[in-house]
Design an enzyme around this catalytic site. Structure first.
Site, PDB file in Angstrom:
ATOM      1  N   ASN A  36       0.852  -1.202   0.000  1.00  0.00           N
ATOM      2  CA  ASN A  36       0.000   0.000   0.000  1.00  0.00           C
ATOM      3  C   ASN A  36       0.891   1.257   0.000  1.00  0.00           C
ATOM      4  OD1 ASN A  36       1.007  -0.221   2.609  1.00  0.00           O
ATOM      5  ND2 ASN A  36      -0.739   0.865   3.424  1.00  0.00           N
ATOM      6  N   CYS A  49       1.935   3.617   2.089  1.00  0.00           N
ATOM      7  CA  CYS A  49       3.004   3.932   3.067  1.00  0.00           C
ATOM      8  C   CYS A  49       3.890   2.736   3.377  1.00  0.00           C
ATOM      9  CB  CYS A  49       2.385   4.523   4.321  1.00  0.00           C
ATOM     10  SG  CYS A  49       1.508   6.065   3.969  1.00  0.00           S
ATOM     11  N   GLU A  62       3.409  -0.321   4.680  1.00  0.00           N
ATOM     12  CA  GLU A  62       3.263  -1.254   5.804  1.00  0.00           C
ATOM     13  C   GLU A  62       2.433  -2.485   5.469  1.00  0.00           C
ATOM     14  OE1 GLU A  62       1.884   1.677   5.504  1.00  0.00           O
ATOM     15  OE2 GLU A  62      -0.143   1.746   6.355  1.00  0.00           O
TER      16      GLU A  62
HETATM   17  N1  UDP Z   1      -3.716   6.700   3.346  1.00  0.00           N
HETATM   18  C1  UDP Z   1      -4.261   7.342   2.245  1.00  0.00           C
HETATM   19  N2  UDP Z   1      -4.243   8.714   2.184  1.00  0.00           N
HETATM   20  C2  UDP Z   1      -3.709   9.475   3.146  1.00  0.00           C
HETATM   21  C3  UDP Z   1      -3.130   8.832   4.267  1.00  0.00           C
HETATM   22  C4  UDP Z   1      -3.160   7.450   4.340  1.00  0.00           C
HETATM   23  O1  UDP Z   1      -4.745   6.698   1.335  1.00  0.00           O
HETATM   24  O2  UDP Z   1      -3.731  10.722   3.028  1.00  0.00           O
HETATM   25  C5  UDP Z   1      -3.755   5.215   3.437  1.00  0.00           C
HETATM   26  C6  UDP Z   1      -2.480   4.561   2.963  1.00  0.00           C
HETATM   27  O3  UDP Z   1      -2.755   3.275   2.443  1.00  0.00           O
HETATM   28  C7  UDP Z   1      -1.695   4.429   4.252  1.00  0.00           C
HETATM   29  C8  UDP Z   1      -2.792   4.025   5.209  1.00  0.00           C
HETATM   30  O4  UDP Z   1      -3.907   4.806   4.778  1.00  0.00           O
HETATM   31  O5  UDP Z   1      -0.675   3.502   4.115  1.00  0.00           O
HETATM   32  C9  UDP Z   1      -2.531   4.256   6.643  1.00  0.00           C
HETATM   33  O6  UDP Z   1      -2.029   5.567   6.856  1.00  0.00           O
HETATM   34  P1  UDP Z   1      -2.204   6.291   8.268  1.00  0.00           P
HETATM   35  O7  UDP Z   1      -2.025   5.267   9.342  1.00  0.00           O
HETATM   36  O8  UDP Z   1      -1.331   7.493   8.303  1.00  0.00           O
HETATM   37  O9  UDP Z   1      -3.731   6.770   8.199  1.00  0.00           O
HETATM   38  P2  UDP Z   1      -4.769   7.227   9.314  1.00  0.00           P
HETATM   39  O10 UDP Z   1      -5.657   6.033   9.557  1.00  0.00           O
HETATM   40  O11 UDP Z   1      -4.043   7.708  10.529  1.00  0.00           O
HETATM   41  O12 UDP Z   1      -5.522   8.334   8.650  1.00  0.00           O
END
Ligand code: UDP
Length: 565
Positions: free
Chosen positions: A267, A269, A271
């Site tokens: 994905n 980021c 992970e």
């Molecule tokens: N993600 C996305 N857009 C964003 C930030 C995150 O699509 O602007 C997706 C992406 O797959 C990333 C995952 O959400 O790897 C998790 O990111 P994060 O934990 O920062 O998201 P949160 O749940 O805190 O918004």
């Protein structure tokens, strides 16, 4: 419910439901109620305890001990409600293939998810195109089209488009790919990573050549010196942060369902490695909320893991999938990714510096506990609901292996927004600074580390002047009047050596089914050799991938904190 000022701002701007005029029409309590209620709907497929689980979910969420990924918070209870954050789509080597995937990616981005793609199957630049008698323009040119399309699609009106673009190290266009982001205008909506093979690492070690392969013919397309290519990778990463590395053979050795496909991308980021058309729902436990009286409350943590696993498994059943192929794949493997946030805060609460041997040991202890508890919970669900449908042929389909409901249970996400909502440090990252201003949406938020503030007051070294100085510097290194043990405890990301960043990533990776989101922060003065060393060390230590970022280096792309522009 204790929500910080910053959390309220983020919730109001992006998460709380709004009416057609854009007025907020729910409170944070109602928001958590909406999530708990709509996810607990899944319980009705399996029994008559939906009300009971709704209450348990509500209690877990509203106390900020666990939060699901942003799409679940934004979309639960909506119709259609797309709840997963992570997707991977295949890109076939044909015009219909390339543009069908772009359309599908648009649907995912619109629903709040992020998408990863491998462009490795596309024939190289200047290769033949039989149907038109012309020549191919190559993977990088199509990535640029995807990037432009992402610019115009606002994710559900709430998130910027996030993409991962991967190319295999043995693709003939690899050098163009490695250099593309040196031009700041290019691929701003992409993180890019190279899929690094064992064969390449072997060639690099032996200071030899490796073979390029034309994906259209499967035949050799020449050879490159591994070391020269590595030099290019390091030069780009030093300058811009991209490309990162993904150790693709290592990923595939850990693939729990080889019969269902192999990994070619993660994905955005990094992970979450996923099969083509696979999705994953993530959720993160707030570790800071599991420290009581200076020790980890493992009983409470164990209980929360079990409820969180059930919550994430339920999410799969109530999700509205953007494509039938994704629904089939996600419901076949039922991957969930439970991880942690607030790790740096937990260490502060326990009095352990982030880069101390004790911290690496504790990382293994905590993550092992979470992995074991999450597998136990997944086994219990399998007894109730059955194993994941692709179980036969999976690595768990063997004597003495657990019979799981979910092909994976653990992932460490960046928690860019979640950590702001829960008011804790993000993911497993160290504190970036003790005080800083950051822009979230249109407003400027000032953040001062609450634990540092409290300690300064308790230990009597608080003063307005001192705080102004900490504000100015962001760290304590040169600030006078602070006990050295406090300076050691509150060391920030750039004061921590790259090898210690990597050690922490490796410690968590050891007990994580999927992968670990971590940025290896380097100070601005870091040399290219430091980047090279970090990349090699990540491989040696068993990490599944690596991203470095040199402070002050340009990075015109989404970063870990993609929600804070
Ligand atoms: N993600 C996305 N857009 C964003 C930030 C995150 O699509 O602007 C997706 C992406 O797959 C990333 C995952 O959400 O790897 C998790 O990111 P994060 O934990 O920062 O998201 P949160 O749940 O805190 O918004």
């Amino acid at each position: 419910m204790e929500l910080s000022e910053n959390a309220l701002k983020v919730l109001r701007a992006r998460y709380l439901l709004k009416d057609e005029q854009g007025r907020v029409i729910e409170s944070p309590r109602e928001m958590f109620g909406r999530i708990a209620r709509s996810v607990a709907e899944a319980e009705k497929f399996y029994g008559d305890r939906a009300c009971y689980w709704e209450e348990r979910f509500y209690e877990l969420l509203s106390s900020l001990r666990f939060l699901p990924n942003s799409p679940t918070i934004m979309n639960a209870g909506k119709s259609p409600g797309q709840l997963a954050a992570c997707f991977v789509l295949p890109v076939e080597d044909s015009m219909p293939g390339i543009f069908d995937t772009l359309k599908n990616a648009a649907l995912i981005l619109q629903s709040g998810g992020g998408t990863g793609f491998s462009f490795s199957r596309l024939r190289p630049k200047a290769d033949i195109v039989r149907s038109t008698g012309g020549i191919a323009s190559g993977p990088v040119s199509f990535m640029k089209i995807y990037n432009t399309a992402t610019d115009v699609i606002k994710q559900g009106g709430a998130r910027r488009g996030a993409n991962m673009g991967i190319l295999r190290i043995d693709h003939p266009d690899v050098l163009e790919f490695i250099r593309v982001k040196r031009d700041a205008k290019e691929l701003a909506n992409f993180n890019i990573s190279l899929a690094i093979t064992d064969a390449y690492m072997e060639a690099l070690r032996a200071d030899g050549e490796y073979q390029l392969v034309n994906p259209r013919t499967g035949k050799s397309a020449g050879r490159l010196r591994a070391g020269e290519v590595f030099g290019e990778i390091v030069a780009s990463a030093w300058e811009t942060g991209d490309p990162g590395l993904v150790f693709i053979d290592r990923l595939n050795r850990a693939n729990p369902t080889p019969a269902a496909g192999s990994f070619e991308s993660t994905n955005p980021c990094g992970e979450q490695p996923l099969l083509p058309y696979e999705a994953c729902v993530l959720g993160s436990l707030n570790l800071a909320a599991h420290v009581k009286g200076g020790v980890i409350d493992y009983d409470a943590l164990g209980r929360d893991v079990a409820v969180a696993v059930r919550f994430l498994d339920d999410t799969i059943d109530v999700n509205s999938y953007p494509l039938p192929a994704i629904e089939r794949m996600h419901k076949g493997n039922r991957k969930i990714g439970l991880g942690v946030m607030g790790w740096a805060d937990m260490l502060v609460l326990l009095g352990i510096p982030y880069d101390h041997e004790k911290a690496f040991r504790l990382a293994r202890e905590v993550m092992r506990f979470i992995r074991d508890a999450s597998r136990e919970a997944s086994c219990a669900l399998a007894k109730e609901r059955g194993v994941f449908p692709n179980f036969a042929g999976s690595i768990y389909d063997a004597p003495h292996m657990p019979r799981l409901r979910n092909a994976t249970t653990t992932t460490i996400a960046p928690t860019g927004t979640l950590s702001t909502i829960a008011d804790c440090s993000s993911g497993i990252e160290p504190l970036f600074a003790l005080a800083y201003k950051r822009f979230v949406l249109d407003s400027e938020l000032v953040e001062i580390n609450k634990y540092f503030l409290q300690m300064a007051k308790e230990q009597g070294f608080y003063s307005v002047e001192l705080f102004q100085e900490v504000m100015r510097r962001g760290n304590l290194r040169q600030v006078k009047g602070i006990p050295s043990r406090v300076k050691r405890l509150f060391r920030t990301a750039l004061e921590i050596l790259p090898e210690h960043h990597i050690e922490m990533q490796a410690a968590f990776q050891e007990y994580t089914d999927n992968a670990v989101s971590k940025t290896i922060n380097l100070p601005n003065r870091a040399k290219k050799e430091d980047v090279a060393r970090a990349y090699l060390l990540a491989y040696e230590k068993g990490c599944k991938g690596i991203t470095v970022f040199r402070y002050g280096a340009r990075r015109g792309t989404l970063v870990k904190f993609a929600d804070t522009d």
